[in-house]
Scaffold this motif. Structure first.
Motif, PDB file in Angstrom:
ATOM      1  N   THR A   1       0.843  -1.188   0.000  1.00 31.49           N
ATOM      2  CA  THR A   1       0.000   0.000   0.000  1.00 31.49           C
ATOM      3  C   THR A   1       0.881   1.241   0.000  1.00 31.49           C
ATOM      4  O   THR A   1       2.050   1.181   0.375  1.00 31.49           O
TER       5      THR A   1
ATOM      6  N   GLU B   1      -2.592   3.068   6.808  1.00 27.96           N
ATOM      7  CA  GLU B   1      -3.223   1.762   6.635  1.00 27.96           C
ATOM      8  C   GLU B   1      -2.429   0.672   7.345  1.00 27.96           C
ATOM      9  O   GLU B   1      -3.013  -0.250   7.953  1.00 27.96           O
TER      10      GLU B   1
ATOM     11  N   SER C   1      -0.153   3.769   1.780  1.00 27.00           N
ATOM     12  CA  SER C   1      -0.632   4.444   2.988  1.00 27.00           C
ATOM     13  C   SER C   1       0.035   3.911   4.254  1.00 27.00           C
ATOM     14  O   SER C   1      -0.197   2.758   4.648  1.00 27.00           O
TER      15      SER C   1
END
Length: 249
Positions: free
Chosen positions: A55, A60, A57
């Motif tokens: 990811t 996240e 992020s």
């Protein structure tokens, strides 16, 4: 492994990959329990080949993982932790592999009471021949250290020690693998220059150490020593056996 344990990596560089591969090689950590984040997708393919989720992020990773390796360059640590700190809870274990960033600094960048450990691995984790040293922060308990040790054992030799040893270990075992990583060279199939570049962060500890060795003429001295020893072996081989025997007396 605890079925509730989820392992995250913030940073997808060589050190993160070495640790992740080592963890997965044991078979105790399933790829589905690991997630990696990085701003660029440049290094994602090799993690995806391991079956690991990726990811862009960092948030996240923090939300979905409870043991998180912060595997970014030292100068990026403050910025990265500044973004995720509001999501860090008492249930998280934060493990930094950033050279030179102290436990006091890490704890100051995270919420009060955060469980923090500092780890110095090295690239031979890729071939399960690493040398890893970790230190526990103020709020990290012995069981947190035991968990980290258990997870990292497939990567190589894992030891806990005082933080004062970390910088020594960085220079000896962290950077030192670039001075003679025979098994990694053999098993990886990569050119020595490529392996050297993979452990040499620009302006980092390893490149400074290699520069000092070049200034000291270590490479030239080593080559000369091998050449002289080779010639001596040839000379001994040309002499009659009784002379060689006499030389050993």
């Amino acid at each position: 492994m605890d079925s509730n344990l989820r392992i995250g990596f913030i940073g997808a560089g060589n050190m993160a990959y070495g640790i992740a591969k080592g963890l997965l090689q044991s078979g105790d950590v399933p790829p589905t329990s690991v997630k990696v984040s990085a701003p660029s997708a440049r290094n994602f393919v090799r993690f995806q080949e391991l079956g690991v989720a990726v990811t862009h992020s960092n948030e996240e990773v923090i939300h979905s993982c409870n043991l998180v390796f912060v595997a970014v360059k030292p100068h990026l640590v403050a910025a990265v932790l500044g973004v995720i700190t509001k999501y860090v809870t008492q249930k998280h274990i934060i493990v930094s592999v950033a050279a030179g960033v102290t436990l006091v600094t890490l704890e100051g960048l995270l919420p009060t009471g955060s469980v923090v450990l500092r780890l110095m691995p090295n690239l031979p984790c890729l071939v399960q021949q690493g040398a890893l040293l970790f230190s526990r922060g103020t709020h990290a308990q012995p069981e947190d250290g035991a968990l980290l040790r258990s997870l990292l054992q497939p990567c190589g030799l894992v030891e806990e020690g005082p933080e004062a040893w970390i910088d020594i270990h960085t220079g000896l075992s962290g950077s030192g693998v670039a001075f003679g990583a025979g098994q990694l060279l053999r098993d990886s199939g990569k050119h020595p220059a490529q392996l050297r570049s993979e452990v040499c962060t620009p302006g980092g500890t390893t490149i400074f150490g290699l520069h000092a060795m070049e200034q000291g003429g270590v490479r030239a001295a080593t080559m000369t020593a091998v050449e002289i020893a080779t010639e001596r072996a040839r000379d001994l081989g040309r002499k009659p056996s009784h002379i060689a025997t006499d030389n050993r007396k």
